[in-house]
Write a protein that holds these residues in place. Structure first.
Motif, PDB file in Angstrom:
ATOM      1  N   TYR A   1      12.016 -18.374 -17.676  1.00 60.34           N
ATOM      2  CA  TYR A   1      12.623 -19.278 -16.703  1.00 60.34           C
ATOM      3  C   TYR A   1      12.145 -19.022 -15.280  1.00 60.34           C
ATOM      4  O   TYR A   1      12.721 -19.529 -14.330  1.00 60.34           O
ATOM      5  N   GLY A   2      11.086 -18.237 -15.152  1.00 60.75           N
ATOM      6  CA  GLY A   2      10.430 -18.108 -13.865  1.00 60.75           C
ATOM      7  C   GLY A   2       9.448 -19.255 -13.670  1.00 60.75           C
ATOM      8  O   GLY A   2       9.488 -20.272 -14.369  1.00 60.75           O
ATOM      9  N   GLU A   3       8.540 -19.078 -12.736  1.00 58.88           N
ATOM     10  CA  GLU A   3       7.530 -20.098 -12.452  1.00 58.88           C
ATOM     11  C   GLU A   3       6.149 -19.486 -12.647  1.00 58.88           C
ATOM     12  O   GLU A   3       5.751 -18.584 -11.900  1.00 58.88           O
ATOM     13  N   PRO A   4       5.393 -19.917 -13.679  1.00 59.31           N
ATOM     14  CA  PRO A   4       4.080 -19.302 -13.939  1.00 59.31           C
ATOM     15  C   PRO A   4       3.156 -19.308 -12.731  1.00 59.31           C
ATOM     16  O   PRO A   4       2.350 -18.388 -12.552  1.00 59.31           O
ATOM     17  N   ALA A   5       3.268 -20.332 -11.868  1.00 58.31           N
ATOM     18  CA  ALA A   5       2.379 -20.427 -10.706  1.00 58.31           C
ATOM     19  C   ALA A   5       2.600 -19.296  -9.709  1.00 58.31           C
ATOM     20  O   ALA A   5       1.743 -19.054  -8.846  1.00 58.31           O
ATOM     21  N   ASN A   6       3.726 -18.585  -9.817  1.00 54.50           N
ATOM     22  CA  ASN A   6       3.974 -17.465  -8.900  1.00 54.50           C
ATOM     23  C   ASN A   6       3.092 -16.254  -9.195  1.00 54.50           C
ATOM     24  O   ASN A   6       3.035 -15.312  -8.400  1.00 54.50           O
ATOM     25  N   GLY A   7       2.432 -16.248 -10.356  1.00 50.85           N
ATOM     26  CA  GLY A   7       1.513 -15.168 -10.675  1.00 50.85           C
ATOM     27  C   GLY A   7       2.218 -13.880 -11.038  1.00 50.85           C
ATOM     28  O   GLY A   7       3.402 -13.857 -11.368  1.00 50.85           O
ATOM     29  N   VAL A   8       1.484 -12.776 -10.969  1.00 48.65           N
ATOM     30  CA  VAL A   8       2.011 -11.484 -11.395  1.00 48.65           C
ATOM     31  C   VAL A   8       2.540 -10.699 -10.196  1.00 48.65           C
ATOM     32  O   VAL A   8       2.127 -10.909  -9.049  1.00 48.65           O
ATOM     33  N   THR A   9       3.472  -9.808 -10.482  1.00 52.86           N
ATOM     34  CA  THR A   9       3.919  -8.811  -9.511  1.00 52.86           C
ATOM     35  C   THR A   9       3.093  -7.552  -9.744  1.00 52.86           C
ATOM     36  O   THR A   9       2.967  -7.083 -10.884  1.00 52.86           O
ATOM     37  N   ARG A  10       2.539  -7.013  -8.683  1.00 55.70           N
ATOM     38  CA  ARG A  10       1.626  -5.872  -8.789  1.00 55.70           C
ATOM     39  C   ARG A  10       2.309  -4.596  -8.300  1.00 55.70           C
ATOM     40  O   ARG A  10       2.740  -4.513  -7.156  1.00 55.70           O
ATOM     41  N   PHE A  11       2.385  -3.627  -9.210  1.00 49.44           N
ATOM     42  CA  PHE A  11       2.948  -2.313  -8.893  1.00 49.44           C
ATOM     43  C   PHE A  11       1.800  -1.313  -8.838  1.00 49.44           C
ATOM     44  O   PHE A  11       1.006  -1.217  -9.773  1.00 49.44           O
ATOM     45  N   ARG A  12       1.723  -0.586  -7.742  1.00 53.88           N
ATOM     46  CA  ARG A  12       0.724   0.461  -7.580  1.00 53.88           C
ATOM     47  C   ARG A  12       1.445   1.775  -7.300  1.00 53.88           C
ATOM     48  O   ARG A  12       2.360   1.827  -6.479  1.00 53.88           O
ATOM     49  N   ASN A  13       1.016   2.825  -7.977  1.00 48.97           N
ATOM     50  CA  ASN A  13       1.672   4.122  -7.800  1.00 48.97           C
ATOM     51  C   ASN A  13       0.622   5.220  -7.907  1.00 48.97           C
ATOM     52  O   ASN A  13      -0.240   5.189  -8.795  1.00 48.97           O
ATOM     53  N   GLU A  14       0.686   6.167  -6.988  1.00 46.28           N
ATOM     54  CA  GLU A  14      -0.261   7.277  -6.993  1.00 46.28           C
ATOM     55  C   GLU A  14       0.495   8.566  -6.724  1.00 46.28           C
ATOM     56  O   GLU A  14       1.324   8.622  -5.806  1.00 46.28           O
ATOM     57  N   ARG A  15       0.212   9.579  -7.521  1.00 54.21           N
ATOM     58  CA  ARG A  15       0.926  10.862  -7.408  1.00 54.21           C
ATOM     59  C   ARG A  15      -0.067  12.004  -7.474  1.00 54.21           C
ATOM     60  O   ARG A  15      -0.977  12.017  -8.308  1.00 54.21           O
ATOM     61  N   HIS A  16       0.114  12.977  -6.593  1.00 53.18           N
ATOM     62  CA  HIS A  16      -0.686  14.205  -6.612  1.00 53.18           C
ATOM     63  C   HIS A  16       0.270  15.379  -6.453  1.00 53.18           C
ATOM     64  O   HIS A  16       1.128  15.366  -5.564  1.00 53.18           O
ATOM     65  N   GLN A  17       0.118  16.379  -7.295  1.00 53.23           N
ATOM     66  CA  GLN A  17       1.000  17.537  -7.187  1.00 53.23           C
ATOM     67  C   GLN A  17       0.234  18.811  -7.495  1.00 53.23           C
ATOM     68  O   GLN A  17      -0.721  18.828  -8.287  1.00 53.23           O
ATOM     69  N   LEU A  18       0.647  19.877  -6.852  1.00 48.59           N
ATOM     70  CA  LEU A  18       0.091  21.204  -7.076  1.00 48.59           C
ATOM     71  C   LEU A  18       1.247  22.150  -7.313  1.00 48.59           C
ATOM     72  O   LEU A  18       2.156  22.254  -6.488  1.00 48.59           O
ATOM     73  N   THR A  19       1.249  22.803  -8.462  1.00 49.81           N
ATOM     74  CA  THR A  19       2.301  23.763  -8.789  1.00 49.81           C
ATOM     75  C   THR A  19       1.665  25.092  -9.168  1.00 49.81           C
ATOM     76  O   THR A  19       0.502  25.146  -9.591  1.00 49.81           O
ATOM     77  N   GLY A  20       2.442  26.148  -9.034  1.00 45.51           N
ATOM     78  CA  GLY A  20       1.910  27.453  -9.380  1.00 45.51           C
ATOM     79  C   GLY A  20       2.997  28.452  -9.670  1.00 45.51           C
ATOM     80  O   GLY A  20       4.169  28.255  -9.321  1.00 45.51           O
TER      81      GLY A  20
END
Length: 684
Positions: free
Chosen positions: A268-287
């Motif tokens: 029931y959305g509108e196809p012409a609205n296209g996709v929602t884009r999720f971007r996620n980037e993670r960097h971790q250093l543990t010791g």
């Protein structure tokens, strides 16, 4: 290289056929929490639960990689079905993981908090987790379910990433399934020197989706390095880059109180609205550094950035058969830096932990919207949808910039009073500053405080097989966003109790727990205007949970659970006292059989049933109830050798028609129909 070409070069099966040939971890401390599946390596203390949690939180469970694969856990919710007391919640248009533990919800916008490698992974927001990167999942329940000082009377979820080992391994997996779903997974682990090892996990998935126009495209790459210059020193870097693209999808509206009245595939959305884009980037250093004499220092630093952008047409009002829609544009960004350090050691019969941690959060919420009117309803017919509608130009609605500076200092003591009696206590100090700026009005809201919280627990071993435990604890969580009147929210606070018993018999692990928890200022959708959030004055939950696992002979394993949860809202501003999407009764049974010969060849089979009882589907006075359902899954695999195997699996085997979760009577998210996947795996 095209997706299809990469897929053909990456043939492999999802299930590690020889996993059962490895011996489980024999470290006594790591066996205090019941481990479901086969642990292939010792737990890294810089990434996972501490010994006090493993000793005192007897209702907690750990799901290992082989069991996650056998259960077909392609979503975090699939995995959590294997543990009692967890229920699905609103998935924010299909772009987040969300669940309730013991009747307590996450926020409607951010979802339930969960951790990755001991760092909070979705503060502000984060996309759904891809299963390829996870080695194990810890569900740390109750007041003693602590993770580097953090505890919640309901529970904490921690996902432990795949990290390098010092034996060369690799696998390539190709999966094809219903709705033209194509998925590739690569996992390569390689020692570089005697002290340095590297691992790269990558996955790509494309799908037409089971809902009309709702496609999925996701990619994840997770490189990692481990440096172990000596037996007592280890440093690990883990990176993760995720791309998640899908149309924003609010599900279907209920018709005359029936959540399943409309076809589950209808969009029931509108196809012409296209996709929602999720971007996620993670960097971790543990010791971790071991000093000898039982003392060690571990810590880490994590940096995460993310963005969510896209347009949608969200259901707003049902007039006859005409569904009015509200057009929206989202532009969210998050920048989150966290650090921690913990010193652990032993003095006589005391196991001590001293820790400090903190984070800085920069979270921007930008939302434009246009409400429908009779003259410009942007409507679609629920029974005969015709797409292509035009909405009026968007107008600013929310433009908030939130900044947080928070720190924690904690002290914990696990005291072995006698060989049978163990006591534990902890105190934590949490100074914080929070500032929310409304960029539209210039209004600034500030919160500054330094609360102190405690938790205590006791365990008594009747003998080596049976134990009793009692825990009490309190916590608080900062809330994001602003309400209908434009103001911010007070922190969520809670207190909880747990009593339980556990049994460790040959081949059998059992636990039973009774809990009672009360929280204040939990965010949910505002009953006056569901476009906003509102805090629940008080929410109380109590219940009983039963978890068990058993090895049936040499080749079979049974996992079962049941939860009775009585959750109620004690706030008269809400039309109902029921809690959204939390069933009173729920349970799961899962059976896994591996019939392999000495060379790792042969069949494996698995199957299970999940029951979810009736749940409240709306708190707006509509009285919507989501019906109970039973969902079945089954899988069969054949290993031609330790290196090559094939697998066929089906989720929702009998094609049950059910509502998985709901935000309101207009936003009901249906469960997926029968889904069949076939996969091939090649490894070395």
């Amino acid at each position: 290289m095209t997706f299809a070409t990469a897929a053909l070069l990456s043939m492999g099966a999802i299930f590690p056929a020889a996993a059962d040939e490895r011996e489980p971890d024999t470290d006594p401390a790591s066996q205090e929490i019941v481990v479901l599946g086969t642990r292939e390596q010792h737990a890294d203390r810089a990434l996972s639960a501490d010994p006090a949690t493993e000793r005192m939180s007897q209702s907690s469970r750990v799901l290992e990689r082989d069991l996650l694969t056998a259960a077909g856990a392609y979503r975090l919710a699939d995995a959590l079905e294997l543990i009692s007391g967890v229920s699905n919640q609103n998935n924010r248009g299909g772009v987040m993981d969300n669940f309730a533990i013991r009747g307590f919800l996450g926020t409607p916008d951010g979802g339930a908090e969960y951790y990755v490698d001991g760092f909070l992974a979705n503060r502000g927001m984060a996309p759904p987790r891809d299963p390829a990167t996870t080695e194990r999942i810890e569900l740390l329940k109750g007041p003693m379910g602590a993770l580097f000082g953090d505890a919640d009377p309901g529970g904490r979820v921690n996902l432990v990433s795949k990290t390098p080992g010092f034996t060369a391994t690799g696998s390539a997996t190709l999966t094809y399934g219903s709705f033209d779903t194509r998925r590739v997974e690569l996992d390569v682990n390689q020692p570089l020197t005697r002290t340095l090892a590297a691992r790269v996990v990558a996955a790509g998935e494309d799908s037409d989706g089971w809902r009309d126009f709702v496609t999925l495209k996701r990619r994840v790459v997770a490189p990692s390095l481990t440096w172990r210059p000596s037996d007592g020193v280890q440093l690990t870097y883990v990176g993760e880059i995720t791309r998640f693209d899908t149309p924003f999808d609010r599900g279907i509206p209920a018709i005359a109180g029936d959540a399943n009245a409309l076809p589950r595939n209808r969009y029931y959305g509108e196809p012409a609205n296209g996709v929602t884009r999720f971007r996620n980037e993670r960097h971790q250093l543990t010791g971790e550094v071991a000093f000898g004499g039982g003392w060690a220092l571990n810590g880490g630093l994590a940096w995460r950035t993310g963005s969510l952008r896209g347009f949608s047409a969200d259901q707003s009002r049902l007039v006859g058969t005409s569904l009015w829609r509200q057009r929206r544009e989202r532009g969210y960004t998050v920048d989150d830096v966290s650090a921690r350090m913990e010193l652990t050691g032993r003095i006589a019969r005391h196991h001590l932990s001293f820790g400090v941690k903190g984070y800085v959060l920069d979270y921007h919420e930008l939302l434009l919207r246009r409400n429908p009117t009779a003259a410009a309803s942007y409507a679609i017919d629920v029974f005969a949808p015709v797409y292509g509608g035009t909405a009026l130009p968007l107008a600013p609605f929310v433009d908030n910039r939130e900044k947080r500076w928070a720190a924690t200092a904690y002290l914990q003591d696990l005291w072995e009073v006698t060989d049978r009696l163990t006591l534990s206590g902890a105190v934590r100090y949490d100074p914080y500053r929070q500032r929310i700026t409304n960029n539209r009005t210039g209004a600034v809201g500030r919160a500054v405080d330094n609360p102190v919280h405690f938790r205590m627990g006791a365990q008594y071993r009747l003998d080596p097989r049976f134990a009793l435990h009692a825990n009490w604890g309190e916590n608080f969580v900062l809330n994001s966003g602003t309400g209908r009147a434009g103001g911010g929210f007070a922190p969520e606070t809670g207190k909880g109790y747990e009593l339980g018993a556990s049994a460790r018999l040959p081949g059998v692990d059992l636990s039973a727990s009774w809990f009672a928890i009360e929280k204040r200022n939990i965010l949910t959708n505002d009953p006056v205007d569901p476009n906003f959030n509102a805090p629940v004055g008080r929410l109380k939950s109590h219940g009983i949970e039963l978890d068990g696992s058993a090895k049936l002979g040499r080749n079979w394993q049974l996992v079962a659970n049941y939860a009775w949860t009585h959750a109620r809202t004690l706030d008269r501003s809400f039309a109902t006292d029921r809690v959204l999407d939390v069933p009173t009764h729920a349970g799961t049974v899962f059976l896994l059989g591996r019939l392999l010969d000495a060379n790792g060849r042969g069949p494996s089979v698995s199957g299970g049933l999940a029951y979810v009882g009736e749940r409240t589907g709306a708190i707006d006075g509509s009285g919507l109830v989501l019906p109970a359902y039973v969902k079945a899954k089954a899988a069969a695999e054949y290993a031609f050798s330790r290196r090559v195997s094939v697998r066929l699996e089906a989720d929702n085997l009998f094609d049950a028609h059910y509502a998985m979760s709901s935000y309101s009577s207009l936003w009901v998210y249906p469960g997926a129909p029968r889904t069949v996947r076939g996969s091939v795996r090649i490894s070395y």
